[in-house]
Write an enzyme that holds these catalytic residues in place. Sequence first.
Site, mmCIF file in Angstrom:
data_model
loop_
_atom_site.group_PDB
_atom_site.id
_atom_site.type_symbol
_atom_site.label_atom_id
_atom_site.label_comp_id
_atom_site.label_asym_id
_atom_site.label_seq_id
_atom_site.Cartn_x
_atom_site.Cartn_y
_atom_site.Cartn_z
ATOM 1 N N GLU A 174 -80.247 26.734 -4.067
ATOM 2 C CA GLU A 174 -80.408 26.989 -2.662
ATOM 3 C C GLU A 174 -81.723 27.850 -2.801
ATOM 4 O O GLU A 174 -81.404 29.187 -2.040
ATOM 5 C CB GLU A 174 -79.289 27.777 -2.110
ATOM 6 N N GLU A 193 -72.794 17.652 -3.847
ATOM 7 C CA GLU A 193 -71.593 18.031 -3.330
ATOM 8 C C GLU A 193 -71.104 17.534 -2.125
ATOM 9 O O GLU A 193 -70.917 18.115 -1.091
ATOM 10 C CB GLU A 193 -72.117 19.553 -2.928
#
Length: 347
Positions: A152, A257
């Site tokens: 991220e 995910e």
Amino acid sequence: MKSTVLCGLLMIGLVSSAGAQLKDRFKDCFRIGAALNQAQFDERDTRGADIVKAQFNTISPENVLKWESVHPKPDGYTFEQADRYVAFGEKNDMFVIGHTLVWHSQTPRWVFEDDKGAPLSREALLERMRGHIQTVVGRYKGRIKGWDVVNEALNEDGTFRQSPWFKIIGEEFIAKAFGFAHEADPDAELYYNDYSLENDAKRNGAIALIKKLQEQGIPVTAVGLQGHDKMESPTIEQQAAAIEAFSRLGIKVNITELDIDVLPAKLNPYPDGLPDSVQQALARRYADLFGVFVKDCGVVSRVTFWGVTDGDSWLNNWPVRGRTAYPLLFDRNGQPKPAFNAVVGVK
Ligand code: XIL
């Protein structure tokens, strides 16, 4: 109506009693996995552990390899839980993933400060990063097969997130992290992992980032598309286009995910169970997404769900605490949902 519901229930029963397995269904296409919590890899949650062993051939650690878990104090590492996670994967012949080395979240504040609490210098932070990566990746060398090296790092518009890593080191923190990880285990697969990479601006930012790493000779094995999806986004076209765009860089694409949030923002509309119409819509949505993954067989080399059953999902507490979420393929009783059958049945 009643008979359709009954028929649906019978079908679920038949498929589960026939023992359909995700890992067999997709064995010629990609690895399929789940993120595990401690109760699952310790096999205290026997129901969860049994589902994992029956269905999946790769695992990710939901929390136990994050910085705050393995390295809570400057001079202290705590590997007990991570060791047991890795042992569970090995015992069951699974492809074991490490998540994650360098992230702004679940990283203690001291990481970015000196012993007086002042911001660390660039050199000192790089040295700290090197030490962490060498210790953690080195400990599981040859056993953890792939690492989310950086998680991220980008904003929605594709620019760099103003994380402490970026602010203190500059964008080179990413190349450095990959370099340290490669040094610590030259055979490990190394990934850049992020969410919303199906959106144009962020996708383009990630492509530019990965290209730059490649130009510097940094080995990036794959991009991880987190895949925290909603019912309407990303669209199937966006999903396919993102996979295609990243594959043009010559790297693999992992869905890392995956979950699908059916709840509208800030509400808890289904505390007592998911209405059949939503259940069926979720099944169709899963089938559509897996249709894309299967079509890109080979480029997509892993699909990992962020959790095993609905009851385990982080979405029960995010973005709002205490909701009843339904994002996965197994329900709160560990039973396969219509979405499971839809995924297994995808053409
Ligand atoms: C989540 C875990 O599932 C939660 O248990 C924890 O409290 C917070 O983090 N993106 C990621 C994951 O990369 O590490 C996050 O996991 C979910 C979002």
